[in-house]
Structure formats: C-alpha cells, structure tokens
Design a protein around this motif. Structure first.
Motif, short mmCIF file in Angstrom:
data_model
loop_
_atom_site.label_atom_id
_atom_site.label_comp_id
_atom_site.label_asym_id
_atom_site.label_seq_id
_atom_site.Cartn_x
_atom_site.Cartn_y
_atom_site.Cartn_z
N SER A 1 0.85 -1.19 0.00
CA SER A 1 0.00 0.00 0.00
C SER A 1 0.89 1.25 0.00
O SER A 1 0.65 2.22 -0.74
CB SER A 1 -0.89 -0.08 1.24
OG SER A 1 -1.49 1.13 1.50
N GLU B 1 1.16 4.20 -2.98
CA GLU B 1 1.03 5.63 -2.72
C GLU B 1 2.26 6.37 -3.22
O GLU B 1 2.16 7.42 -3.86
CB GLU B 1 0.84 5.87 -1.21
CG GLU B 1 0.76 7.35 -0.88
CD GLU B 1 0.46 7.63 0.59
OE1 GLU B 1 -0.23 6.82 1.23
OE2 GLU B 1 0.92 8.69 1.06
N THR C 1 2.37 9.46 -5.90
CA THR C 1 2.71 10.80 -5.39
C THR C 1 4.18 11.12 -5.67
O THR C 1 4.71 12.12 -5.20
CB THR C 1 2.47 10.89 -3.86
OG1 THR C 1 3.18 9.79 -3.24
CG2 THR C 1 1.00 10.79 -3.52
N GLU D 1 3.49 8.84 6.65
CA GLU D 1 3.11 7.99 5.50
C GLU D 1 3.11 6.51 5.89
O GLU D 1 2.25 5.75 5.49
CB GLU D 1 4.09 8.19 4.33
CG GLU D 1 3.88 9.47 3.57
CD GLU D 1 5.11 10.33 3.57
OE1 GLU D 1 5.98 10.13 4.45
OE2 GLU D 1 5.20 11.22 2.69
N ASN E 1 -0.33 3.95 6.05
CA ASN E 1 -0.46 2.72 5.26
C ASN E 1 -0.37 1.45 6.11
O ASN E 1 -0.30 0.35 5.57
CB ASN E 1 0.61 2.70 4.17
CG ASN E 1 0.27 3.66 3.06
OD1 ASN E 1 -0.63 3.39 2.26
ND2 ASN E 1 0.92 4.82 3.02
N HIS F 1 -7.81 2.55 -0.92
CA HIS F 1 -6.49 3.02 -0.44
C HIS F 1 -6.64 4.29 0.39
O HIS F 1 -7.46 5.14 0.06
CB HIS F 1 -5.57 3.28 -1.65
CG HIS F 1 -4.14 3.40 -1.26
ND1 HIS F 1 -3.63 4.52 -0.63
CD2 HIS F 1 -3.10 2.52 -1.35
CE1 HIS F 1 -2.34 4.33 -0.39
NE2 HIS F 1 -2.00 3.12 -0.81
N SER G 1 -4.86 6.81 0.50
CA SER G 1 -4.53 8.04 -0.23
C SER G 1 -5.39 8.13 -1.49
O SER G 1 -5.48 7.17 -2.26
CB SER G 1 -3.06 8.04 -0.62
OG SER G 1 -2.83 8.98 -1.63
N VAL H 1 -4.06 7.43 -5.29
CA VAL H 1 -3.91 6.10 -5.92
C VAL H 1 -5.08 5.83 -6.86
O VAL H 1 -6.23 5.83 -6.47
CB VAL H 1 -3.80 5.00 -4.82
CG1 VAL H 1 -3.75 3.62 -5.44
CG2 VAL H 1 -2.56 5.24 -3.99
#
Ligand SMILES: Nc1ncnc2c1ncn2[C@@H]1O[C@H](COP(=O)(O)OP(=O)(O)OP(=O)(O)O)[C@@H](O)[C@H]1O
Length: 710
Positions: free
Chosen positions: A409, A413, A417, A426, A430, A480, A482, A485
């Motif tokens: 995951s 991301e 990004t 971060e 995740n 997800h 974020s 994604v």
C-alpha cells in the motif's frame, strides 16, 4: 613528515623521476648551466658515472642545498619535465604552511577517515569480505588523478560522474575520501576535500558554505578564512545532486556572492556550482545521468564522466564469493549470463545481491531455476517469498501477510505521489507501525534514508515498483487511504504513455505477476487468489491499447512489448500482435533486443516498422559481417543471437515499409531474404565505410526488392 627530511632528499627524489635518457640530458645541461652561471663545474668524469643519488649529493656538496635545487629547477623545463617544477611549487606551498595549518589538516584527515569507515560499515550488507574493499583499484586511482590534471590551463575543474541509481556512486566517493585521508590520493593537490551530500543538505533550511564546511571540521584552530584563502587547494564533492532538485537556473540575484552568506541549502549549492562563491575551487559532482536535466550546459566546461562501478567481471566475482561453492556459483552465473534481463539487473550491486540471494535459496531447496527465477518478476517474487516466509514454514504467517499488504500500500502511494522517501506519517497511514520498521530493515526491504531522522526508502526503486504492482493484486485502489492512488486502467495508460519518467518496471511487474508459473506462489504469498480475477481485466486493457488508432502517438511500444514478454503467453501475444500493423521503437540496451525478438515473432501483419538504435550501446556489426566474407557470421555476443532472431522474423513478415533510423545497418541483411520489404528509410542514419559496402552488396542481391530508399 618533517619538512627538513623532505628538503634533504628532495633533489634525489626528483632526479629519481627522470627516465634514463632524461637523466643523461640533465647531466649534459648541468655542465652548460654551471658554466653559464659562472659556477665551478663538477668534474665531468664524476658526473658521468654518478647515479641519481650520487649526483644529488655532488650538487648539494658543491653548491649548497638551495642553489643546487635552483639549478635543477632551471634544467627540468629544458628536458621537457616542467611538470617537476609544477610539482615542486605545489609542495613548497604545502611545506611553507605554518605548523598550525598542517596540524588542522591532519586532524581533518583523521576525522574523515573515522567518519567514512563508519559510513562504509553502516550500509554494508551487500558487501562480501575480501571481495570488494575500501581501497581504490589502480584504474580507479589513475582516472581520479587524471580528472584533476589540467586540461584547459587556468580553468577551475568541474568533473561530473554520472551513473544510474544505486550503482555505487557513494561507495566510490567513500573510497576516494578514504584514499585522500590516508595520503594516497591528491596528496599534493588538495589540502581539504569536503563531502556534501545533497540528501542531508536538503534538510537544511538556512545555511552558508561556511556553515557546511564547519559542520565537517572537528578542530577550528585555523580560521576558516585561512582555509578558503587557498580555494584552488579545496575540492568539493557533491553527492546525489538529483536529490536536491537543483535546476541551476535560479536568478543570479538570488545567489550568494560570499562564502559566509546564508541561504537555503539549494541556493548555496547552486552558487557554488555556478561559480559565484570560491570559483577557483575544484568540484566533483555525482548524479544520475539525466538529472538535473541538461546539467552539462549549466556548468562551466564540465568534464563529463560515466562511472562504471560494477562490470561483468565484478558480477562473476560477486557470484563466486556469495555462493561459496564454486560449482553452484558458476552454474548460477551462467544461468544469469544467458538471460539478458537478469544479467543487466546484476550490474547494480544491490540487485545482484538480491538475484544471488534468491537463486541460492531456490537452488538449496532443489528448485529448478528455469521455473522459479527466469524473469525479473520471478526473481523479485522469490525474494519476497523468502523474506516473508519464516524458517521451516512453507508460507508467510498471517502477521507477515499483513505487513506485506501495508508495504504494498505504501509503495502504491509512493508511485502515484512520486515519493521515494517516507516519513513516519506515510508509514502509519499505510499500516506500518514503529515496531514494523526494524523488521523491514532486517528483511532488507527498507533502508534508512539518512543517518539522522526517521525516514526510510525501499532498498531500490525497483523494489518499490514491484510492491506497488503487487498492491493491485492485493487490494482495491478505491480503498487506499490516499486518494492519489488511481484505478488499474489509469495506471496502465499512464505507464504505457510514459507519462511518469520514474515508472520504469511497474507495468512489466504487473503483467509478470500474471504469468502462469507465478500464480501459485503468489496465492501462497498473499493468502488469496486475486491474480486470477485480475488477469482478464489486465489483458483487456492491453487489447484496447493494441487496437487504438495512431498507436505511435499513444503508447511506448517497447514498454508494451516488455509487458507481453513478462506474461510469456503465446496465445495472448499472438492474439494481440497479429493485428498490429505498425511498430516504432528504439533499442537502447541489450535486453530490448530479446523483447523485440519475442514480440516481432507474432507481428504477422506488420506494414511499417521503425527501429532506432540509440544510446552508447555498441552494435556488434563487426561480428555479423566482414567485407569480402558476407556469409560468415560469428555469434560471439549474446546480442548477436537476438539480432539474428529479429532478422529471421522480419524475413517472414509481410512488412513492406521498413523505416530504419539505426546508427548502423545491422538489419540490412533481411533485404536479401525477404522480397516483401520494399521501402527503406535511413534518414539521419550514419553509416560507416564498411556498412556502405554492405548496403551496396545487399542492393545488388537478386532477392532484394527495394523500391524506395530514402
Ligand atoms: N562493489 C559493491 N559490492 C557490494 N555492494 C555494493 C558495491 N557497490 C555498492 N554496493 C551497495 O549498493 C548499494 C548502493 O550503493 P551506493 O549508495 O554507493 O549507490 P549510489 O549510486 O550512490 O546510490 P544512489 O543512487 O541512491 O545515490 C549500497 O547498499 C552498497 O553497499
């Protein structure tokens, strides 16, 4: 070393540098020079039979130390050894410096030695004791000396070392620093070498060049002003330039003019590189090939060098050392050597370590490498499987699967990004907790990004791409954490259109994971069977891409070909490729040939083909054809084999229009076996004399049916 000791033996050391004939000339000129200066000559019989050491003593005894030395300095240029005078003047700067200066220099060298030995051992899990060590090889030493030997008189030196990611740039610079600190490199050239790592610099909001230098100096007994007063004796090493995203285009008004001025780390660096501060100092920059873009044009006459750290022989040596058992090592090495993709991967030490680790474990378990490790995806999968499966178990624990899921995951991301270094936030978002990071470091999936702070990255960008590809088999992008994604279809379009420069293998890994032989391992690793559900969806996307109009504008063919190559499904490849009418692609590296050969086999309706050969890769034309002996073909290099396979595919296809913009004519021969090929474009192709001969012989061949030659 005591200065008096140096001066006592100085003349003898310098005479020692002369070749035999130069030494004879020196003797002759000594006779003339003493006469011209009105000095009493040393009897010729003594001079004639004197060895170097004797002549130095004779001269010093007769004229005194300094006058004897002056005589020698006046003779050296006359025998074309002005370099000895230059060396002497550099040394005199060194020996004339006050004792405090020398002791500060020595303290700095000792500090550097300690710091870099510590750094070396910090990140050394790929290292093999006794295989690659901290000492520069003779060739490395020579080229480093050469970099700072004047090419253009009086111009300060800027050298750029370019190499791909994780190839070993920092390792090489560490060796340089260690060699300098123990006095075996640049002893007479640089009093101070400052190593600036952009990874660290990036974290400094405000600094100055003075601040950067002071951070590194353990003792400040000599004022900084005295050190920078001799800028030509300072070398700045700038590592990982790309990290700072320094474009070197900042307005001049924003740059510093003084080494004490404070700005952001990026601005201070830009001022140094653009020669606004300490312009006489020397610079050695390490950067990835294209980052920052057009670096060359923004620097003052840089000496651009390509750093080749890990070559074929090193790969072989690495295999031998890491397997221990020579028989197994050689079996694994020849297996890899015959696989263009894996062999290319092995030229990055970290990936070589990963390949060796995976192969070794598969071999120990008695598995067939052809089934478990034949493509890059399968090697990565093996590595992951072994990392997450506890000793004695056959599959990962539930906890392990949870961690793997979180890791994938995070990787997804990162891809969307454009993040390659992750902070705590971060990680947590995740699902990677504080206690998981030591595990990921232990499993060699993560590495600490910098000594200070708690940021991490995957051990290699490829590993992040692989985990991101697995994410799409594990989870649904809609869920997800974020929102960056995106769904699978968007990912594929973005990848095949090459909209993101940093996505290199993502699409390949995704398709590679669909390969029949990976399915079982994947199910066991992930604890689910999603890959089977995803396969039709992925293949459907590929079909849409293959059928779009004006494909050249829309997709990068080679990426498309690579994806098909990873799936290795004949049925699928022929279904997709049989209707393809045009293909345009560049060949950059050897694996491209294998991939092109695989896909062209299925392109039976091809009408137009453009192949360009770009990059520094040497085409093995010499192997394929020699003037006067057109029938003889040597298959020395593996690449030759692929060229011949491509040629044989082209012989059968109905291609009429072949637009080649190759640097050489490696495919000309197909015109002598396929009369369907009627058009050849060679605009911007530069042919050698031999190739023109070859083309002429092809054109006069009765089978050749070329109608148009542009
Ligand atoms: N000759 C070698 N033998 C074994 N491992 C090596 C060798 N050279 C480099 N490595 C390993 O490869 C990894 C990357 O090396 P290094 O950091 O020097 O590369 P780099 O090109 O500077 O990377 P980056 O692109 O991240 O700046 C390190 O873990 C290092 O230990």
């Amino acid at each position: 070393m005591a200065a008096s000791f140096i001066s006592d033996f100085r003349l003898m050391w310098y005479l020692d540098e002369l070749k035999k004939n130069e030494f004879l000339q020196f003797k002759q000129l000594l006779k003339q020079e003493t006469v011209q200066r009105g000095l009493q000559p040393i009897p010729w019989a003594q001079v004639k039979k004197a060895k170097r050491q004797d002549l130095a003593s004779l001269m010093t005894q007769r004229y005194g130390e300094q006058p004897a030395w002056d005589l020698a300095l006046c003779i050296f240029p006359k025998i074309h050894r002005k370099d000895l005078c230059d060396k002497a003047s550099r040394e005199s700067v060194l020996t004339s410096r006050p004792a405090a200066f020398l002791s500060s220099e020595n303290a700095y060298r000792a500090h550097i030695q300690e710091k870099f030995i510590r750094m070396w051992s910090r990140d050394s899990f790929t290292e093999i004791p006794g295989c690659f060590d901290q000492t520069l090889t003779r060739e490395e030493h020579e080229s480093l000396e050469e970099y700072f030997t004047p090419r253009v008189p009086r111009r300060p030196h800027t050298v750029v070392l370019r190499a791909l990611q994780r190839v070993g740039k920092t390792r090489f610079l560490m060796k340089l620093m260690l060699a300098w600190s123990d006095g075996t490199l640049y002893r007479d050239k640089f009093s101070f070498i400052f190593y600036l790592c952009c990874r660290e610099l990036k974290q400094l909001r405000v600094t100055s060049l003075a601040g950067l230098i002071s951070r590194e100096r353990p003792d400040d007994s000599v004022p900084l002003a005295d050190i920078v007063a001799q800028p030509e004796r300072i070398l700045f090493i700038v590592d990982s330039l790309e990290e700072l995203e320094c474009t070197l285009t900042e307005p001049e008004s924003e740059l510093c003019r003084d080494w004490r001025e404070e700005r952001s780390g990026k601005m201070v660096l830009s001022s140094l590189l653009r020669r606004k501060i300490l312009p006489e100092s020397a610079l050695l920059l390490a950067a990835m090939p294209m980052r920052p873009e057009a670096l060359e044009s923004k620097l003052d006459h840089p000496n651009m060098q390509e750093l080749k750290c890990f070559q074929d022989s090193h790969v072989k040596q690495y295999f031998c050392c890491s397997f221990g058992d020579r028989g197994r090592a050689m079996a694994a090495f020849s297996w890899v050597q015959n696989n263009e993709h894996l062999f290319t991967m092995c030229h990055i030490p970290l990936l070589c370590w990963m390949v060796c680790t995976s192969l070794k474990q598969e071999m120990e378990r008695g598995r067939d490498l052809a089934a478990t490790c034949c493509r890059s995806t399968s090697v990565f999968l093996s590595f992951m499987f072994q990392a997450f499966t506890p000793k004695g178990a056959t599959r990962p624990s539930q906890q392990g699967q949870g961690l793997l899921k979180a890791l994938c995951s995070l990787a997804a991301e990162g891809m969307w990004t454009d993040t390659w270094v992750f902070g705590e936030e971060e990680l947590r978002r995740n699902g990677i907790g504080d206690t998981d990071t030591p595990t990921l470091l232990d499993l060699r999936l993560f590495r600490k990004y910098s000594e200070s702070g708690s940021s991490y990255s995957f051990i290699h960008a490829c590993m992040q791409e692989f985990c991101a590809a697995m994410f799409y088999l594990l989870d649904s992008p809609q869920d997800h954490p974020s929102r960056a994604v995106m769904p699978l279809e968007v990912l594929l379009l973005t990848y095949f259109r090459k909209e993101r420069a940093s996505w290199v293998f993502l699409g390949c890994f995704l398709f590679g994971l669909l390969h029949e032989s990976e399915q079982q391992r994947l199910d066991a690793l992930l604890g689910m069977q999603r890959s089977r559900e995803l396969a039709p969806q992925l293949l459907g996307c590929l079909r849409i891409l293959a059928e779009i109009e004006d494909p050249e504008e829309q997709v990068e063919f080679l990426l498309f070909f690579y994806a098909l190559f990873e799936v290795q499904s004949d049925a699928f490849a022929s279904h997709l490729m049989s209707s393809l009418r045009e293909a345009h692609f560049p060949l950059r590296e050897r694996p491209d040939l294998a991939v092109a050969a695989y896909c062209l086999k299925y392109c039976c309706s091809l009408r137009e083909l453009t192949v360009s050969a770009i990059g520094s890769w040497k085409w093995p034309m010499g192997h394929l054809w020699r003037r006067g002996d057109h029938s003889r073909h040597s298959r020395g290099a593996a690449g030759d084999g692929w060229i011949r396979i491509i040629q044989s595919h082209l012989c059968f296809c109905r291609t009429r229009k072949v637009s080649f913009s190759c640097e050489t004519g490696i495919f000309f021969e197909v015109f002598t076996s396929n009369p369907n090929l009627q058009h050849l474009s060679m605009t911007s192709t530069q042919l050698s004399h031999d190739e023109v001969w070859f083309l002429c012989s092809v054109l006069s061949n009765p089978v050749c049916n070329l109608q148009e030659l542009l």
